[in-house]
Design an enzyme around this catalytic site. Structure first.
Site, PDB file in Angstrom:
ATOM      1  N   ASP A  26       0.873  -1.172   0.000  1.00 42.10           N
ATOM      2  CA  ASP A  26       0.000   0.000   0.000  1.00 42.10           C
ATOM      3  C   ASP A  26       0.902   1.211   0.000  1.00 42.10           C
ATOM      4  O   ASP A  26       2.140   1.067  -0.066  1.00 42.10           O
ATOM      5  CB  ASP A  26      -0.960  -0.013   1.192  1.00 42.10           C
ATOM      6  CG  ASP A  26      -2.332   0.554   0.833  1.00 42.10           C
ATOM      7  OD1 ASP A  26      -2.374   1.702   0.362  1.00 42.10           O
ATOM      8  OD2 ASP A  26      -3.344  -0.142   1.010  1.00 42.10           O
ATOM      9  N   TYR A  76     -14.876   6.959 -11.550  1.00 46.23           N
ATOM     10  CA  TYR A  76     -14.717   5.658 -10.897  1.00 46.23           C
ATOM     11  C   TYR A  76     -15.445   4.569 -11.679  1.00 46.23           C
ATOM     12  O   TYR A  76     -14.906   3.481 -11.912  1.00 46.23           O
ATOM     13  CB  TYR A  76     -15.258   5.750  -9.470  1.00 46.23           C
ATOM     14  CG  TYR A  76     -15.168   4.484  -8.658  1.00 46.23           C
ATOM     15  CD1 TYR A  76     -13.986   4.127  -8.021  1.00 46.23           C
ATOM     16  CD2 TYR A  76     -16.279   3.654  -8.480  1.00 46.23           C
ATOM     17  CE1 TYR A  76     -13.906   2.980  -7.247  1.00 46.23           C
ATOM     18  CE2 TYR A  76     -16.215   2.514  -7.722  1.00 46.23           C
ATOM     19  CZ  TYR A  76     -15.025   2.167  -7.099  1.00 46.23           C
ATOM     20  OH  TYR A  76     -14.952   1.026  -6.339  1.00 46.23           O
ATOM     21  N   ASP A 120       4.050   3.168  -4.476  1.00 44.30           N
ATOM     22  CA  ASP A 120       3.098   4.018  -5.192  1.00 44.30           C
ATOM     23  C   ASP A 120       2.856   3.370  -6.549  1.00 44.30           C
ATOM     24  O   ASP A 120       3.722   3.413  -7.430  1.00 44.30           O
ATOM     25  CB  ASP A 120       3.672   5.421  -5.357  1.00 44.30           C
ATOM     26  CG  ASP A 120       2.744   6.358  -6.111  1.00 44.30           C
ATOM     27  OD1 ASP A 120       1.680   5.910  -6.592  1.00 44.30           O
ATOM     28  OD2 ASP A 120       3.092   7.549  -6.239  1.00 44.30           O
ATOM     29  N   THR A 180     -15.834  -0.665   4.600  1.00 44.33           N
ATOM     30  CA  THR A 180     -14.407  -0.390   4.469  1.00 44.33           C
ATOM     31  C   THR A 180     -14.150   1.069   4.838  1.00 44.33           C
ATOM     32  O   THR A 180     -15.085   1.867   4.947  1.00 44.33           O
ATOM     33  CB  THR A 180     -13.935  -0.613   3.020  1.00 44.33           C
ATOM     34  OG1 THR A 180     -14.572   0.365   2.170  1.00 44.33           O
ATOM     35  CG2 THR A 180     -14.269  -2.017   2.534  1.00 44.33           C
ATOM     36  N   LYS A 225     -13.665   1.304 -13.434  1.00 47.21           N
ATOM     37  CA  LYS A 225     -14.006  -0.064 -13.053  1.00 47.21           C
ATOM     38  C   LYS A 225     -14.581  -0.848 -14.226  1.00 47.21           C
ATOM     39  O   LYS A 225     -14.370  -2.062 -14.337  1.00 47.21           O
ATOM     40  CB  LYS A 225     -14.988  -0.041 -11.877  1.00 47.21           C
ATOM     41  CG  LYS A 225     -14.363   0.449 -10.575  1.00 47.21           C
ATOM     42  CD  LYS A 225     -13.170  -0.397 -10.152  1.00 47.21           C
ATOM     43  CE  LYS A 225     -12.633   0.022  -8.790  1.00 47.21           C
ATOM     44  NZ  LYS A 225     -11.502  -0.834  -8.345  1.00 47.21           N
TER      45      LYS A 225
END
Length: 265
Positions: A38, A156, A64, A191, A160
């Site tokens: 991460d 987004y 990154d 989350t 996706k």
């Protein structure tokens, strides 16, 4: 059920929390050695310490994924730590630019596409040679938004949708090499990403977070029949299945873990 991944080497991106972290935990429970990555090394180290693992089973390397040089360094560090990987789970991603389409500028689109589409492309390309050695698994975390786009988060949604096309295309290109590529599309999972969304909604509406979740389900996700946020363990279980020998005839598929949120079959 024996998933047949004891001793396999896995890389999980976006693993300091949420679906990525729970996927790492599930794969560890099935006997895999896991490299987690991460952005922030401190947060990643803390996440790795919270994983239930035998000594030497977890390796944490920050990277990154929007930086090709950093991805190459991640590859080198992973190879030095565990050797060639057998499993890649790409769970890293951001909500990205939100708002009305006419209000989102090129910078908003570019940053979202860079993280949510180009980073998976970059990581896959980097690790592809070792995934094609005769037995490999690649699972992308997509979203319900890929097939049921929402007007206030179109960058987004587009990214996706691109992930689903990428997954299907890769599955056709490399299945004969033993690499099985699939996608998992969650919806409204508990989350940090959805926590932030619901806090923002609660502030805007002047309500509690719980009330914000309830109104979001009623107004924005009316087909989510279970009327709750999903648990990341429920997504991780499907991902682990797709990484396993139990899914040896599953390739090019998109498994929706969405509580019924997508309105069509």
């Amino acid at each position: 059920m024996d998933f047949g991944i004891t001793g396999k080497k896995a890389l999980v991106t976006g693993a300091d929390s949420g679906i990525g972290w729970h996927t790492a935990q599930t794969l560890l429970g099935e006997g895999a050695t896991v490299v987690v990555t991460d952005l922030d090394q401190g947060r990643l180290d803390d996440a790795a310490r919270r994983l239930d693992a035998t000594p030497g089973a977890v390796h944490a390397f920050a990277a990154d994924l929007t930086d090709p040089d950093d991805v190459a360094r991640l590859h080198e560090r992973a190879r030095d730590a565990v050797g060639a990987i057998d499993i890649l789970v790409h769970a890293a991603g951001i909500t990205g630019a939100q708002g009305a389409f006419h209000e989102i500028d090129d910078a908003g689109w570019s940053s979202t596409i860079e993280t949510d589409l180009l980073a998976p492309v970059r990581v896959t390309r980097e690790f592809l040679p070792e995934l094609r050695r005769g037995w490999g698994r690649l699972v992308f975390v997509a979203s319900e938004d890929a097939v049921q786009p929402y007007a206030n988060e179109l960058p987004y949604c587009a990214a996706k949708a691109g992930i689903l096309a990428l997954s299907k295309g890769l599955s056709r290109a490399y299945a004969q090499d033993g690499l099985l590529v699939n996608a998992v599309s969650p919806a409204f999972i508990h989350t940090p990403m959805t926590d932030a969304m619901m806090r923002k909604r609660a502030d805007r509406l002047g309500t509690s977070v719980n009330d914000a979740i309830g109104s979001f389900l009623d107004e924005e996700r009316p087909f989510l029949e279970l009327k709750r946020r999903g648990d990341p363990t429920e997504v991780a279980a499907v991902i682990a299945f797709l990484c396993s020998d139990a899914a040896s005839f599953v390739v090019g598929s998109n498994y929706r873990v969405d509580g019924g949120s997508v309105a069509t079959i």
